[in-house]
Design a protein around this motif. Sequence first.
Motif, PDB file in Angstrom:
ATOM      1  N   ALA A 205       0.573  -1.472  -0.145  1.00 37.01           N
ATOM      2  CA  ALA A 205      -0.244   0.348   0.260  1.00 37.01           C
ATOM      3  C   ALA A 205       0.905   0.939  -0.285  1.00 37.01           C
ATOM      4  CB  ALA A 205      -0.847  -0.127   1.611  1.00 37.01           C
ATOM      5  N   ASP A 206       0.605   2.391  -0.652  1.00 39.60           N
ATOM      6  CA  ASP A 206       1.161   3.527  -0.397  1.00 39.60           C
ATOM      7  C   ASP A 206      -0.055   3.916   0.477  1.00 39.60           C
ATOM      8  OD1 ASP A 206       2.495   2.585  -2.607  1.00 39.60           O
ATOM      9  OD2 ASP A 206       1.708   3.659  -4.518  1.00 39.60           O
ATOM     10  N   VAL A 207       1.142   4.945   1.462  1.00 32.11           N
ATOM     11  CA  VAL A 207       0.557   5.506   2.247  1.00 32.11           C
ATOM     12  C   VAL A 207       0.870   6.994   3.150  1.00 32.11           C
ATOM     13  CG1 VAL A 207      -0.585   3.364   3.414  1.00 32.11           C
ATOM     14  CG2 VAL A 207       1.507   4.076   4.562  1.00 32.11           C
ATOM     15  N   PRO A 252      -1.305 -19.216   5.568  1.00 30.02           N
ATOM     16  CA  PRO A 252      -1.432 -19.029   3.777  1.00 30.02           C
ATOM     17  C   PRO A 252      -2.772 -18.797   4.167  1.00 30.02           C
ATOM     18  CG  PRO A 252       0.253 -20.579   4.724  1.00 30.02           C
ATOM     19  CD  PRO A 252       0.022 -20.263   6.129  1.00 30.02           C
ATOM     20  N   ASP A 253      -3.582 -19.108   4.342  1.00 25.06           N
ATOM     21  CA  ASP A 253      -4.748 -19.451   4.358  1.00 25.06           C
ATOM     22  C   ASP A 253      -5.285 -17.690   5.278  1.00 25.06           C
ATOM     23  OD1 ASP A 253      -4.978 -21.567   3.934  1.00 25.06           O
ATOM     24  OD2 ASP A 253      -5.532 -22.641   5.640  1.00 25.06           O
ATOM     25  N   ALA A 254      -4.549 -16.337   4.673  1.00 29.45           N
ATOM     26  CA  ALA A 254      -5.281 -15.302   6.065  1.00 29.45           C
ATOM     27  C   ALA A 254      -6.000 -14.886   4.604  1.00 29.45           C
ATOM     28  CB  ALA A 254      -3.869 -14.516   6.022  1.00 29.45           C
ATOM     29  N   VAL A 255      -7.229 -13.881   4.873  1.00 31.63           N
ATOM     30  CA  VAL A 255      -7.074 -13.213   3.712  1.00 31.63           C
ATOM     31  C   VAL A 255      -7.440 -11.809   4.510  1.00 31.63           C
ATOM     32  CG1 VAL A 255      -9.518 -12.648   2.636  1.00 31.63           C
ATOM     33  CG2 VAL A 255      -9.486 -14.944   4.146  1.00 31.63           C
ATOM     34  N   PRO A 256      -6.207 -11.276   3.363  1.00 31.62           N
ATOM     35  CA  PRO A 256      -6.649  -9.593   4.429  1.00 31.62           C
ATOM     36  C   PRO A 256      -7.530  -8.820   4.002  1.00 31.62           C
ATOM     37  CG  PRO A 256      -4.437 -10.466   3.121  1.00 31.62           C
ATOM     38  CD  PRO A 256      -5.749 -11.287   2.998  1.00 31.62           C
ATOM     39  N   ASP A 257      -7.276  -7.937   4.670  1.00 34.01           N
ATOM     40  CA  ASP A 257      -8.127  -6.025   4.131  1.00 34.01           C
ATOM     41  C   ASP A 257      -7.675  -5.341   3.580  1.00 34.01           C
ATOM     42  OD1 ASP A 257     -10.385  -4.337   4.088  1.00 34.01           O
ATOM     43  OD2 ASP A 257     -10.685  -4.523   6.063  1.00 34.01           O
ATOM     44  N   ALA A 258      -7.267  -5.161   2.090  1.00 34.29           N
ATOM     45  CA  ALA A 258      -6.728  -3.887   1.575  1.00 34.29           C
ATOM     46  C   ALA A 258      -7.230  -2.627   1.785  1.00 34.29           C
ATOM     47  CB  ALA A 258      -6.455  -4.210   0.254  1.00 34.29           C
ATOM     48  N   SER A 259      -9.088  -2.924   2.283  1.00 33.77           N
ATOM     49  CA  SER A 259      -9.471  -1.555   2.389  1.00 33.77           C
ATOM     50  C   SER A 259      -8.551  -0.450   2.421  1.00 33.77           C
ATOM     51  CB  SER A 259     -10.764  -1.594   2.270  1.00 33.77           C
ATOM     52  OG  SER A 259     -10.736  -1.925   3.999  1.00 33.77           O
ATOM     53  N   PRO A 260      -9.081   0.719   2.452  1.00 37.73           N
ATOM     54  CA  PRO A 260      -8.295   2.119   3.515  1.00 37.73           C
ATOM     55  C   PRO A 260      -8.057   1.410   5.219  1.00 37.73           C
ATOM     56  CG  PRO A 260      -9.861   2.811   2.020  1.00 37.73           C
ATOM     57  CD  PRO A 260      -9.965   1.301   2.080  1.00 37.73           C
ATOM     58  N   GLU A 261      -9.538   0.738   5.715  1.00 41.01           N
ATOM     59  CA  GLU A 261      -9.266   1.169   6.643  1.00 41.01           C
ATOM     60  C   GLU A 261      -8.794  -0.206   7.519  1.00 41.01           C
ATOM     61  OE1 GLU A 261     -11.874   1.400   4.728  1.00 41.01           O
ATOM     62  OE2 GLU A 261     -12.553   3.758   5.488  1.00 41.01           O
ATOM     63  N   GLY A 262      -9.046  -1.564   6.200  1.00 40.23           N
ATOM     64  CA  GLY A 262      -8.084  -2.682   6.815  1.00 40.23           C
ATOM     65  C   GLY A 262      -6.756  -1.958   6.284  1.00 40.23           C
ATOM     66  N   VAL A 263      -5.833  -1.610   5.656  1.00 36.58           N
ATOM     67  CA  VAL A 263      -4.816  -1.198   5.938  1.00 36.58           C
ATOM     68  C   VAL A 263      -4.377  -0.404   6.789  1.00 36.58           C
ATOM     69  CG1 VAL A 263      -2.878   0.591   4.595  1.00 36.58           C
ATOM     70  CG2 VAL A 263      -4.471  -1.466   3.315  1.00 36.58           C
ATOM     71  N   GLU A 280      -3.494   8.810   4.762  1.00 42.71           N
ATOM     72  CA  GLU A 280      -4.023   8.944   3.779  1.00 42.71           C
ATOM     73  C   GLU A 280      -3.615   7.713   3.075  1.00 42.71           C
ATOM     74  OE1 GLU A 280      -4.569  11.414   0.426  1.00 42.71           O
ATOM     75  OE2 GLU A 280      -3.104  12.568   1.968  1.00 42.71           O
ATOM     76  N   VAL A 281      -4.790   6.677   2.477  1.00 43.56           N
ATOM     77  CA  VAL A 281      -4.077   5.224   2.141  1.00 43.56           C
ATOM     78  C   VAL A 281      -3.924   5.615   0.831  1.00 43.56           C
ATOM     79  CG1 VAL A 281      -5.273   2.720   1.466  1.00 43.56           C
ATOM     80  CG2 VAL A 281      -4.830   3.772   3.802  1.00 43.56           C
TER      81      VAL A 281
END
Length: 526
Positions: A205-207, A252-263, A280-281
């Motif tokens: 991510a760029d933050v 390996p089974d993780a499901v990342p949250d790449a939403s701004p709130e998740g980051v 900012e994200v």
Amino acid sequence: MELNNVKDASGTPAPVADVLIVGAGPAGLTLAVDLARRGVRARVVERGEGLLPGARGKGIQPRSREVFDDLGVGEAIRDAGGPYPPMMKWEDERRLGAFEMMERIEPAPDRPYHEGWMLPQWRTAEILHARLTELGGHVEFGTALTGLEQDGDGVTAHLAHADGSAGTARSAYLVAADGGRSTVRKALGIGMTGETVDPAPTVVADVVIDGTERGLDRDHWHVWWQAPGGGIALCPLAGTDQFQALAQYDDPDAVPDASPEGVRQLIADRTPLAAADVREVRWASVFTPRAAMADHFRAGRVFLVGDAAHIHSPAGGQGLNTSVQDAYNLGWKLGQVLRHGADPALLDSYEAERLPVAAGVLGISTRIHQAHRAGDVKGGRRAEEVHQLELSYRDGPLAVDDRGRPGPVGAGDRAPDAPCALPDGTPVRLFDVLRGPQFTLLVIGDAEPPTPDADFGGLATALGTAGCLRTVRVGGPDPDLLDPDGHVATGYGPGPALFLIRPDGHVCWAADADTARTRTPSALAR
């Protein structure tokens, strides 16, 4: 709406562009710039509505900086980026100390650049796009390739536009620069062979972070290797107010949250920063590191470059740079065939040269990634091999060495730079003289240049050197350059000698003064 659907008497659409480039990432834009300066008509289409966002591949290696110099964007790359900072190791809220991930290489006369240069990929693309515009080219955004057919005279591409219309485009050649999920590669049925380098996902991510009060300065690349859930790194992006966040997962089974709130929460969970510190994200993505390579880089009149041909782990900063050099290798060959009458068999050398190089570079990226994961600090360091200055085409079809005794640089090698001087004493670098889309015959000492009809060890017809060859003499009678400090002699060996240097800066023919000779058969036929 039908676009460019011009047909000849046989009913086949007639070519309206020499080359259709599918994809406007760094590889596609590099190729477009190179073709534009050669007067080759290239059309560039890009599925997205604009240039791709994201810092992504942020490392420009020394060899790529040489390429960018030649393409006229070297100063812009320099001014927009900066050197890599040292790493700062953290444990929870404690800074444990700085260390170097990059081996610091001392400057040397044979290279204008001696270290990696940080520049977000979105900025690299902007610079290349601006250069393309300056040369009279443009990108057709919102235009996706949906299919293609090829025949003995060209390629017909089917295009879909953002407004819902469709059309066809006819070109002599087509180049797929459309990324790892390449539509072109799939349409051709070319397989992708490789492996999952790391089974666990990664978030990038760029933050923009307000973290100074918590010790997050912009003078270091901050890493928390033992953070809960997986390691995380925050790298200040040169020339911006942003950091690139890279978070690996242990599961390996993780499901990342790449939403701004998740980051924001991810950074807060793994560092001393609070979620509110992430102001900012700008962009975020999830990927699983892979290493894979297309089984072929060419199918008839269609070529694969960049991620369409090979996919890298980001470790080692090799993906973007290998992509740029794919384009640089292919660009001059297309130019020679389309504008200078070179044998079309010259294009066979693209796969012959670049596929082995890509395979070797994939090995470097994978090894560095796995060393990082294993906690092997020494194995994970970026050594000189990542600079890509030593990559060679010695075993390729365009390398002929007619010398009785090889010197420090051989046919197929990158031609080294050297500080020189004009006859009036004005300092100049050899690379400044070599710059441009032509071949250069470097004559060292009192060697006699070949006659105008010389075939350079059997390569002349295949290369199409007639009309695009410049001769530069270093030393000897009536010199163009002087070698006052002996750097040319060190890099190339003592004269008298001759070196034919390709437009991409690699030597393709080397000869001693007494062994320069003419061959009848083309080296491409061997």
